[in-house]
Design an enzyme around this catalytic site. Structure first.
Site, PDB file in Angstrom:
ATOM      1  N   GLY A   9       0.840  -1.196   0.000  1.00 30.90           N
ATOM      2  CA  GLY A   9       0.000   0.000   0.000  1.00 30.90           C
ATOM      3  C   GLY A   9       0.868   1.235   0.000  1.00 30.90           C
ATOM      4  O   GLY A   9       2.099   1.143   0.018  1.00 30.90           O
ATOM      5  N   SER A  13      -1.148   4.175   4.633  1.00 32.69           N
ATOM      6  CA  SER A  13      -2.353   3.510   4.147  1.00 32.69           C
ATOM      7  C   SER A  13      -2.902   2.546   5.188  1.00 32.69           C
ATOM      8  O   SER A  13      -3.919   1.882   4.938  1.00 32.69           O
ATOM      9  CB  SER A  13      -2.052   2.758   2.856  1.00 32.69           C
ATOM     10  OG  SER A  13      -1.095   1.739   3.114  1.00 32.69           O
ATOM     11  N   GLY A  14      -2.206   2.436   6.318  1.00 35.85           N
ATOM     12  CA  GLY A  14      -2.669   1.522   7.360  1.00 35.85           C
ATOM     13  C   GLY A  14      -2.163   0.103   7.195  1.00 35.85           C
ATOM     14  O   GLY A  14      -2.588  -0.802   7.921  1.00 35.85           O
ATOM     15  N   ALA A  34      12.370  -5.439  12.383  1.00 39.15           N
ATOM     16  CA  ALA A  34      12.335  -4.027  11.979  1.00 39.15           C
ATOM     17  C   ALA A  34      13.517  -3.734  11.063  1.00 39.15           C
ATOM     18  O   ALA A  34      14.667  -3.942  11.444  1.00 39.15           O
ATOM     19  CB  ALA A  34      12.403  -3.133  13.210  1.00 39.15           C
ATOM     20  N   THR A  35      13.219  -3.231   9.875  1.00 39.98           N
ATOM     21  CA  THR A  35      14.305  -2.878   8.946  1.00 39.98           C
ATOM     22  C   THR A  35      14.670  -1.401   9.044  1.00 39.98           C
ATOM     23  O   THR A  35      15.641  -0.967   8.423  1.00 39.98           O
ATOM     24  CB  THR A  35      13.884  -3.179   7.492  1.00 39.98           C
ATOM     25  OG1 THR A  35      12.703  -2.424   7.198  1.00 39.98           O
ATOM     26  CG2 THR A  35      13.598  -4.656   7.294  1.00 39.98           C
ATOM     27  N   HIS A  50       5.676   3.740  15.833  1.00 37.98           N
ATOM     28  CA  HIS A  50       5.342   2.353  15.490  1.00 37.98           C
ATOM     29  C   HIS A  50       5.489   1.451  16.711  1.00 37.98           C
ATOM     30  O   HIS A  50       4.651   0.603  16.971  1.00 37.98           O
ATOM     31  CB  HIS A  50       6.242   1.852  14.354  1.00 37.98           C
ATOM     32  CG  HIS A  50       5.726   2.167  12.987  1.00 37.98           C
ATOM     33  ND1 HIS A  50       5.280   1.207  12.112  1.00 37.98           N
ATOM     34  CD2 HIS A  50       5.572   3.344  12.341  1.00 37.98           C
ATOM     35  CE1 HIS A  50       4.879   1.775  10.984  1.00 37.98           C
ATOM     36  NE2 HIS A  50       5.054   3.072  11.095  1.00 37.98           N
ATOM     37  N   ALA A  52       5.376   2.286  19.865  1.00 41.35           N
ATOM     38  CA  ALA A  52       4.376   2.608  20.888  1.00 41.35           C
ATOM     39  C   ALA A  52       3.054   1.890  20.620  1.00 41.35           C
ATOM     40  O   ALA A  52       2.333   1.507  21.541  1.00 41.35           O
ATOM     41  CB  ALA A  52       4.153   4.115  20.963  1.00 41.35           C
ATOM     42  N   ASP A  82       8.863  -5.498   8.633  1.00 39.08           N
ATOM     43  CA  ASP A  82       8.326  -4.167   8.310  1.00 39.08           C
ATOM     44  C   ASP A  82       9.510  -3.205   8.186  1.00 39.08           C
ATOM     45  O   ASP A  82      10.071  -2.806   9.203  1.00 39.08           O
ATOM     46  CB  ASP A  82       7.356  -3.748   9.414  1.00 39.08           C
ATOM     47  CG  ASP A  82       6.512  -2.539   9.028  1.00 39.08           C
ATOM     48  OD1 ASP A  82       6.769  -1.932   7.981  1.00 39.08           O
ATOM     49  OD2 ASP A  82       5.593  -2.206   9.805  1.00 39.08           O
TER      50      ASP A  82
END
Lengths: 167, 167, 167
Positions: A9, A13-14, A34-35, A50, A52, A82
């Site tokens: 997305g 965009s969620g 996590a990247t 993110h 939190a 992600d």
């Protein structure tokens, strides 16, 4: 039997929230791979926001480059990667060839026992960028998306926070 | 009875590969109507990569501007027009009015006996471009897409190499 | 019982025409709540073209900023708000905090008796913009879209003038 699930997305965009919910639906605690790298304050704020949102159901595994190894190391629990677009950007910044890294990622995905949910970005639906580097980046990002989508069991396109199932 | 089929999507969304497969499903040899012009090495490399993917099932007909005539000349076999966004760009560079050319294309589509598959790009889903020319281009591209989609029997939006049927 | 309907899509994706038809299907005369401000000739031409397409079935209510009040004032007939992205842009230009304004809009939507159709833009599917302001804008636009979509009964994504139902 592994299960490969892709959420794509635009920016905001969620897609990450949808991917997080999908991952926790596969079991918890889950591993958040996590990247993102906090090069500046804007990026650090985005990473913090993110983190939190994610609760105690997550263990975080930061890996900007070696995604294949990160998957092999964390197999056993559901994983959320992600995101692939930042990973590609990290590879290019590190001057690491992205095509072999993509092959290695696809090989790693094929041998996982626990499910893997991946988040990526659509970056090719605007005007053609002026500079050649941005054009090369969006071409590479499109190929990453196509190849991971081809390997995936499920693909969802997020629009305004809502899922559109593509595959 | 002709059949008009449109594939749209972002850069590197896999729309050309989907459109090629759809065209060959309608019969072969098919005619590839190429609107691309190799102005520079990057463009030449892109054209060469596209040609390398196509096999002996295709005859290539290069036509940067006069699409209506190209369709009339090649009627009898399935045609693939790749792509409308480059065609629009060619018209603007040649200072040819695009609206009469679009009318002529739609007239030509209506009189074809053999099917026509067309590829186009979505260019309007990014931030509003700074310069007026880019804004005018994306407006024109959006109108081209809307009018061809309205005339089409099938419309597919490609995301990450996967088809989403719109019409 | 109110009904909240959202149309999203890229520039020139046909979302306004789809939203106008949907609004008139809910009753007429309808109220067109226009957020556009004619700062320059290009914008004035765009507004005039939009107005020319609408017929006598519409009453126009221009409101660049105070959407919540505009909705409360016009309740009783179907309303079309076109568009949320310009409204966000107007808020930022006026240095009005957008998050409280969004909360107020959502509160107003919840208390409407007559239906409200809203148009918005997808701006996050291109390359990451170079400048921080554009990045902040596309982040805010994405959040506006997500929150209004979450409150909506129907959400449609327009591609090439065609509707894809998302919710």
């Amino acid at each position: 039997m592994s299960r490969i699930i892709l959420f794509t997305g635009g920016a905001r965009s969620g897609k990450s929230a949808l991917a997080e919910a999908r991952t926790l639906g596969l079991g918890s605690p889950a591993v958040y791979i996590a990247t993102a790298q906090a090069f500046d304050d804007e990026m650090a704020a985005r990473i913090a926001a993110h983190q939190a949102r994610r609760g105690p159901d997550w263990r975080t595994h930061a890996e900007p480059l070696a995604l294949a190894q990160a998957l092999d190391t964390t197999d056993g629990a559901p994983r959320l990667v992600d995101c692939l677009t930042l990973w590609l950007s990290n590879l290019l910044l590190a001057e690491t060839p992205w095509e072999p890294a993509l092959d290695a990622l696809l090989d790693a995905l094929a041998r996982q026992r626990a499910p893997v949910v991946l988040v990526t970005n659509e970056v090719g639906l605007g005007i053609v960028p002026d500079n050649a580097l941005a054009r090369a980046f969006r071409d590479a990002a499109g190929i990453v998306n196509q190849r991971v989508a081809a390997a995936a069991d499920e693909v969802t396109f997020a629009v305004a926070g809502l899922p559109m199932r593509v595959k």
